[in-house]
Design a protein around this motif. Sequence first.
Motif: not given
Length: 365
Positions: A300-322
Amino acid sequence: MVRLGPTAICRALGARYPVFGFSHSPDVIVALAEAGGFGVLGLAREMPDDIAQIIARVEKRLAGKPYGIDLMLPAGVPQHADIGNVRAALPSAHIEFVAALRERFALAAPTRPSFFTTQVRSEALFNAQIEAVLASKACAVATAIGIRPELIARAKAVGKYTISLVGSPRHAQKALALGVDALVAQGADAGGHTGPIGTFSLVPQIVAVAAGRPVLAAGGIGTGAQVAASLAMGAQGAWLGTLWLAAKENHTPPALLQRLIEANSDDTLVTRAHSGKPCRVVRSAWIDAWQASDAPAPLPMPQQQALTGGDFSAMHEYDCADLIYEAAGQSVFAIDAPTTVAAQMATLIAEANEALAALEAAMAD
């Protein structure tokens, strides 16, 4: 000949056309105002300490042109929350699943701090965001998820127009009882957090419940003909979000922009994997992994964001195509090339006028 022009809500807010644009990008908001639309700046992803500066810069550029601010205020979050403490309490099975995804996709950790890497949603965070918004010169305040009686009352007391996004007649009745000035009927077609009722089914129900108060149609709208259809259903305008992701003013990462250009409406889906609440996104390998049979149920929110928020930021920072994804509605069908807000507005207005003329001709025949 009938042509697209200001409706009652446009006149109340100072917009020339009944096109309301939601965006997280200040550049999009400024461009919308310059093109005669009404921009609504989403600040739910901003650090509380940064909001005042962001608002000040936008208002300087707008030079008095009207705009609104949108907040997301879901219920059920903790009063106070530290992202480190939330992460420390996450279930080990979820931690291991995400670690395996990072290894499978060779996703490195982000290097830049962001809302998703430093914050989790809490009442304390919401209160800080609310104070900054009430101190702004925004003429309208919109709430996406959740509605707070005290926010509505305080916003109206300082002369701000209040708008509530709703996904059902029940939600609309609650908002109207609190005295909101207008409703956005957001159908299931919409990007971001959305309910189960489709836009074409929802809008007339909300117009009926609103009993004369302005309603905007939202969800899957990406063409001028759909703007005209919104008016035909009794709405006073259309609320668009996904379309602006194609504008250069949005600064969309190249890989994400290409994904949106190539996507069709059925390339979006509603998932809890992004935030813990149902959210329509454009699919990617990351989202597909969370749909797999071996994936755990999102937290549930906010745990899911704490779990994957860094990954969401990383894929935007590195512009991960897949991997890269974003909240996006079924209106992705209307994105076919990089463009600008001015060009998009010109197209929407021209298409709406063509649709209105065709309707007038059909009725005359």
